[in-house]
Motif scaffolding. Sequence first.
Motif, short mmCIF file in Angstrom:
data_model
loop_
_atom_site.label_atom_id
_atom_site.label_comp_id
_atom_site.label_asym_id
_atom_site.label_seq_id
_atom_site.Cartn_x
_atom_site.Cartn_y
_atom_site.Cartn_z
N GLU A 242 0.93 -1.12 0.02
CA GLU A 242 -0.05 0.20 0.02
C GLU A 242 1.00 1.11 0.02
N VAL A 243 0.16 2.39 -0.21
CA VAL A 243 0.99 3.65 -0.18
C VAL A 243 -0.02 4.46 0.48
N GLN A 244 0.59 5.09 1.71
CA GLN A 244 -0.08 6.25 2.30
C GLN A 244 0.11 7.42 1.90
N ALA A 245 -0.88 8.16 1.44
CA ALA A 245 -0.54 9.52 1.23
C ALA A 245 -1.04 10.57 2.09
N ILE A 246 -0.10 11.21 2.83
CA ILE A 246 -0.36 11.88 4.03
C ILE A 246 -0.37 13.37 3.50
N ARG A 247 -1.30 14.08 4.04
CA ARG A 247 -1.39 15.58 3.89
C ARG A 247 -0.35 16.30 4.59
N GLY A 248 0.43 17.16 4.18
CA GLY A 248 1.79 17.97 4.70
C GLY A 248 0.91 18.80 5.88
N ASP A 249 -0.01 19.32 5.63
CA ASP A 249 -0.51 20.16 6.51
C ASP A 249 -0.78 19.33 7.92
N ALA A 250 -1.37 18.29 7.77
CA ALA A 250 -1.70 17.28 8.84
C ALA A 250 -0.45 16.94 9.73
N LEU A 251 0.44 16.62 8.77
CA LEU A 251 1.82 16.03 9.37
C LEU A 251 2.51 17.43 9.98
N ALA A 252 2.53 18.73 9.71
CA ALA A 252 2.93 19.60 10.42
C ALA A 252 1.97 19.90 11.61
N ASP A 253 0.97 19.93 11.82
CA ASP A 253 -0.02 19.99 12.72
C ASP A 253 0.46 18.76 13.89
N PHE A 254 0.72 17.57 13.50
CA PHE A 254 1.28 16.59 14.45
C PHE A 254 2.50 17.17 15.10
N ALA B 87 5.33 4.19 0.61
CA ALA B 87 5.19 2.95 0.32
C ALA B 87 5.50 2.04 1.46
N MET B 88 4.39 1.17 2.03
CA MET B 88 4.54 0.39 3.10
C MET B 88 4.29 -1.19 2.64
N GLY B 89 5.02 -2.20 3.40
CA GLY B 89 4.56 -3.34 3.56
C GLY B 89 5.35 -4.15 4.69
N GLN C 24 -10.69 13.64 -2.41
CA GLN C 24 -10.31 12.21 -2.32
C GLN C 24 -9.87 11.84 -0.89
N PHE C 25 -9.27 12.72 0.01
CA PHE C 25 -8.79 12.66 1.31
C PHE C 25 -10.15 12.44 1.97
N LYS C 26 -11.01 12.93 1.76
CA LYS C 26 -12.49 13.13 2.40
C LYS C 26 -12.17 13.53 4.09
N GLY C 27 -11.50 14.71 4.16
CA GLY C 27 -11.54 15.23 5.34
C GLY C 27 -10.43 14.67 6.33
N GLN C 28 -9.93 13.34 5.98
CA GLN C 28 -8.77 12.79 6.63
C GLN C 28 -7.33 13.30 6.50
N PRO C 29 -6.42 12.66 7.43
CA PRO C 29 -5.09 13.41 7.34
C PRO C 29 -4.49 12.51 6.27
N GLN C 30 -5.03 11.31 6.03
CA GLN C 30 -4.20 10.34 5.22
C GLN C 30 -5.07 9.58 4.26
N MET C 31 -4.51 8.88 3.33
CA MET C 31 -5.42 8.33 2.36
C MET C 31 -4.58 6.77 2.26
N LYS C 32 -5.05 5.67 2.16
CA LYS C 32 -4.41 4.52 1.78
C LYS C 32 -4.78 4.12 0.65
N ILE C 33 -3.71 3.86 -0.25
CA ILE C 33 -4.00 3.33 -1.78
C ILE C 33 -3.48 1.88 -1.78
N LYS C 34 -4.32 0.98 -1.94
CA LYS C 34 -3.74 -0.28 -2.08
C LYS C 34 -3.02 -0.86 -3.20
N ILE C 35 -2.04 -1.38 -3.58
CA ILE C 35 -1.12 -1.70 -4.71
C ILE C 35 -1.00 -3.20 -4.82
N ALA C 36 -1.16 -3.83 -3.89
CA ALA C 36 -1.05 -5.20 -4.08
C ALA C 36 -2.26 -5.88 -4.29
N VAL C 37 -2.28 -7.26 -4.97
CA VAL C 37 -3.43 -7.83 -5.57
C VAL C 37 -3.77 -8.75 -4.21
#
Length: 140
Positions: free
Chosen positions: A61-73, A102-104, A127-140
């Motif tokens: 999977e790939v975690q797409a993380i909004r930079g502003d959310a990470l800065a707040d963290f 990208a994580m595994g 696409q983020f639907k108000g969340q700080p991160q979005m998970k994109i599955k890449i493995a079948v």
Amino acid sequence: MGVLSEIGRFVENVFELIVCAIGALIAAAIWAVGFVIEMATDILSWINGKLESLLNQGATEVQAIRGDALADFIKQNQATGQYTEISLSQLNAMNNSVINVAMGDNRIIDDQMIRSDRGLSSEAKAQFKGQPQMKIKIAV
């Protein structure tokens, strides 16, 4: 409540992993073409361009993380004394960025920061639907 606390702990752990590599990410950041970060042309093209390599290295999977959310963290943790090793200019640079991770097998395989003048496009924000991160599955 147990499931929600585990999810929260996982999100915090992902953020902490990224915080550890933030200096290198900012130094090697790729500026997005144009003024805003687009979902298809910036985030998904990074995944597609590295897909074979990521899968070969075990990414699922790939975690797409909004930079502003990470800065707040980071700001919250700096306020409590838990994290202090980032400059103000690095912290400000994150506000208009997205970090692809990208994580595994609970490990980071590859990462990239995309920065732009104005941050995420309205379509990408949706696409983020108000969340700080979005998970994109890449493995079948």
